[in-house]
Design a protein around this motif. Structure first.
Motif, PDB file in Angstrom:
ATOM      1  N   LEU A  17      -4.817   0.024  -8.069  1.00  0.00           N
ATOM      2  CA  LEU A  17      -3.773  -0.782  -7.281  1.00  0.00           C
ATOM      3  C   LEU A  17      -3.406  -0.404  -8.517  1.00  0.00           C
ATOM      4  O   LEU A  17      -2.918  -0.659  -9.392  1.00  0.00           O
ATOM      5  N   ASP A  18      -2.059  -0.718  -7.864  1.00  0.00           N
ATOM      6  CA  ASP A  18      -0.561  -0.619  -8.890  1.00  0.00           C
ATOM      7  C   ASP A  18       0.375  -0.751  -8.036  1.00  0.00           C
ATOM      8  O   ASP A  18       1.275  -0.740  -7.374  1.00  0.00           O
ATOM      9  N   GLY A  19       0.648  -2.595  -8.334  1.00  0.00           N
ATOM     10  CA  GLY A  19       1.485  -3.348  -7.500  1.00  0.00           C
ATOM     11  C   GLY A  19       1.403  -3.772  -6.641  1.00  0.00           C
ATOM     12  O   GLY A  19      -0.255  -4.015  -6.686  1.00  0.00           O
ATOM     13  N   GLY A  20       1.871  -4.442  -5.476  1.00  0.00           N
ATOM     14  CA  GLY A  20       1.748  -5.226  -4.672  1.00  0.00           C
ATOM     15  C   GLY A  20       1.103  -4.407  -3.440  1.00  0.00           C
ATOM     16  O   GLY A  20       0.700  -2.981  -3.806  1.00  0.00           O
ATOM     17  N   ILE A  21       0.394  -5.543  -2.173  1.00  0.00           N
ATOM     18  CA  ILE A  21       0.079  -4.760  -1.444  1.00  0.00           C
ATOM     19  C   ILE A  21       0.274  -5.739   0.010  1.00  0.00           C
ATOM     20  O   ILE A  21       0.997  -6.549   0.100  1.00  0.00           O
ATOM     21  N   ASP A  22       0.842  -4.576   1.106  1.00  0.00           N
ATOM     22  CA  ASP A  22       1.168  -5.313   2.452  1.00  0.00           C
ATOM     23  C   ASP A  22       0.297  -4.227   3.428  1.00  0.00           C
ATOM     24  O   ASP A  22      -0.442  -3.430   3.193  1.00  0.00           O
ATOM     25  N   GLN A  23       0.474  -5.196   4.330  1.00  0.00           N
ATOM     26  CA  GLN A  23      -0.235  -4.330   5.481  1.00  0.00           C
ATOM     27  C   GLN A  23      -0.347  -2.741   5.710  1.00  0.00           C
ATOM     28  O   GLN A  23      -1.423  -2.141   5.974  1.00  0.00           O
ATOM     29  N   ALA A  24       0.797  -2.236   5.815  1.00  0.00           N
ATOM     30  CA  ALA A  24       0.952  -0.641   5.438  1.00  0.00           C
ATOM     31  C   ALA A  24      -0.012  -0.149   4.700  1.00  0.00           C
ATOM     32  O   ALA A  24      -0.869   0.959   4.845  1.00  0.00           O
ATOM     33  N   ALA A  25      -0.272  -0.706   3.316  1.00  0.00           N
ATOM     34  CA  ALA A  25      -1.678  -0.644   2.444  1.00  0.00           C
ATOM     35  C   ALA A  25      -2.803  -0.779   2.724  1.00  0.00           C
ATOM     36  O   ALA A  25      -3.653  -0.333   2.569  1.00  0.00           O
ATOM     37  N   LEU A  26      -3.339  -1.790   3.121  1.00  0.00           N
ATOM     38  CA  LEU A  26      -4.481  -2.401   3.508  1.00  0.00           C
ATOM     39  C   LEU A  26      -4.834  -2.125   4.433  1.00  0.00           C
ATOM     40  O   LEU A  26      -6.163  -2.010   4.922  1.00  0.00           O
ATOM     41  N   THR A  27      -4.272  -1.814   6.160  1.00  0.00           N
ATOM     42  CA  THR A  27      -5.113  -1.075   6.946  1.00  0.00           C
ATOM     43  C   THR A  27      -5.661   0.461   6.945  1.00  0.00           C
ATOM     44  O   THR A  27      -6.962   0.171   6.945  1.00  0.00           O
ATOM     45  N   PRO A  28      -5.373   1.429   6.206  1.00  0.00           N
ATOM     46  CA  PRO A  28      -6.022   2.574   6.039  1.00  0.00           C
ATOM     47  C   PRO A  28      -7.766   2.029   4.488  1.00  0.00           C
ATOM     48  O   PRO A  28      -8.837   2.833   4.877  1.00  0.00           O
ATOM     49  N   VAL A  29      -7.446   1.115   4.262  1.00  0.00           N
ATOM     50  CA  VAL A  29      -8.847   0.797   3.305  1.00  0.00           C
ATOM     51  C   VAL A  29     -10.085   0.025   4.695  1.00  0.00           C
ATOM     52  O   VAL A  29     -10.494   0.506   4.097  1.00  0.00           O
ATOM     53  N   ILE A  30      -8.768  -0.655   5.647  1.00  0.00           N
ATOM     54  CA  ILE A  30      -9.689  -1.432   6.344  1.00  0.00           C
ATOM     55  C   ILE A  30     -10.700  -0.397   7.170  1.00  0.00           C
ATOM     56  O   ILE A  30     -11.764   0.029   7.219  1.00  0.00           O
ATOM     57  N   LYS A  31     -10.351   0.834   7.501  1.00  0.00           N
ATOM     58  CA  LYS A  31     -10.810   1.923   8.310  1.00  0.00           C
ATOM     59  C   LYS A  31     -11.583   2.327   7.392  1.00  0.00           C
ATOM     60  O   LYS A  31     -13.010   2.873   8.287  1.00  0.00           O
ATOM     61  N   GLU A  32     -10.996   3.191   6.544  1.00  0.00           N
ATOM     62  CA  GLU A  32     -12.278   3.621   5.248  1.00  0.00           C
ATOM     63  C   GLU A  32     -13.772   2.426   5.139  1.00  0.00           C
ATOM     64  O   GLU A  32     -14.985   3.155   5.161  1.00  0.00           O
ATOM     65  N   CYS A  33     -13.689   1.209   5.407  1.00  0.00           N
ATOM     66  CA  CYS A  33     -14.333   0.473   4.989  1.00  0.00           C
ATOM     67  C   CYS A  33     -15.203   0.514   6.245  1.00  0.00           C
ATOM     68  O   CYS A  33     -16.607   0.880   6.072  1.00  0.00           O
ATOM     69  N   ASP A  34     -15.324   0.235   7.416  1.00  0.00           N
ATOM     70  CA  ASP A  34     -15.552   0.443   8.807  1.00  0.00           C
ATOM     71  C   ASP A  34     -16.198   1.639   9.189  1.00  0.00           C
ATOM     72  O   ASP A  34     -17.626   1.611   9.886  1.00  0.00           O
ATOM     73  N   GLU A  35     -16.162   2.993   8.484  1.00  0.00           N
ATOM     74  CA  GLU A  35     -16.039   4.510   8.822  1.00  0.00           C
ATOM     75  C   GLU A  35     -17.252   4.133   8.030  1.00  0.00           C
ATOM     76  O   GLU A  35     -18.817   4.887   8.194  1.00  0.00           O
ATOM     77  N   ARG A  36     -17.486   3.447   6.171  1.00  0.00           N
ATOM     78  CA  ARG A  36     -18.475   4.205   5.890  1.00  0.00           C
ATOM     79  C   ARG A  36     -19.793   3.013   6.578  1.00  0.00           C
ATOM     80  O   ARG A  36     -21.025   2.547   6.298  1.00  0.00           O
ATOM     81  N   LEU A  37     -19.370   1.512   6.560  1.00  0.00           N
ATOM     82  CA  LEU A  37     -20.083   0.388   7.748  1.00  0.00           C
ATOM     83  C   LEU A  37     -20.923   1.538   9.119  1.00  0.00           C
ATOM     84  O   LEU A  37     -21.447   0.817   9.150  1.00  0.00           O
ATOM     85  N   ALA A  38     -19.927   1.435   9.370  1.00  0.00           N
ATOM     86  CA  ALA A  38     -20.701   2.803  10.334  1.00  0.00           C
ATOM     87  C   ALA A  38     -22.036   3.775  10.508  1.00  0.00           C
ATOM     88  O   ALA A  38     -22.582   4.050  10.901  1.00  0.00           O
ATOM     89  N   ARG A  39     -21.753   4.442   8.850  1.00  0.00           N
ATOM     90  CA  ARG A  39     -22.923   5.197   8.611  1.00  0.00           C
ATOM     91  C   ARG A  39     -24.156   4.391   7.561  1.00  0.00           C
ATOM     92  O   ARG A  39     -24.863   5.008   7.068  1.00  0.00           O
TER      93      ARG A  39
END
Length: 150
Positions: A17-39
């Motif tokens: 994290l370096d600065g602000g967070i918007d929806q565009a920055a958060l979306t790939p993180v949520i996708k990554e969490c979902d992919e790992r939670l699938a495993r």
């Protein structure tokens, strides 16, 4: 800006994290969490914080909603930051959310943070008695399928 880092283990989502967070920055993180939670039944987070910025209202609501839906799915969170006030926030958060173990590390402790967060999850939901929910015997459903049945 929120960016994904190379993870120290398959059950860990690592971020910078370096600065602000918007929806565009958060979306790939949520996708990554979902992919790992699938495993994995439970995953861990590692966040290296360089600098804080603002979070947009949409990103904040999405983040809170995701966290509430997956409250028992997170094992550990390692926060690496030179901001000493975060150490106090981390200590306080332990009393609010007991389903995830959170630790603050200074940048000099980076190696220890990576080693700690990479330890295998204990299993179970992290809420209640800590029973192991990994498949045994004939239970071969992936973790994501079991969560959808609940």
């Amino acid at each position: 800006m929120l960016t994904l880092l190379k993870s120290p283990a398959d059950h860990v989502v690592a971020l910078h994290l370096d600065g602000g967070i918007d929806q565009a920055a958060l979306t790939p993180v949520i996708k990554e969490c979902d992919e790992r939670l699938a495993r994995h039944d439970r995953i861990s987070l590692l966040v290296e914080i360089e600098r804080f910025g603002l979070i947009t209202p949409a990103a904040l609501l999405n983040d809170i909603g995701y966290a509430l839906r997956h409250l028992g799915d997170f094992e550990r969170e390692a926060i690496i930051s030179k901001a000493d006030w975060l150490r106090h926030v981390t200590e306080f958060s332990k009393h609010l959310v007991r389903s995830i173990e959170v630790r603050h590390f200074s940048p000099d402790e980076r190696e220890a943070a990576y080693a700690w967060v990479a330890e295998p999850p204990r299993g179970g939901s992290g809420i209640g008695d800590g029973t192991d929910s990994r498949p045994t015997g004939g239970d071969t459903q992936p973790p994501a399928a079991k969560r959808q049945q609940v």
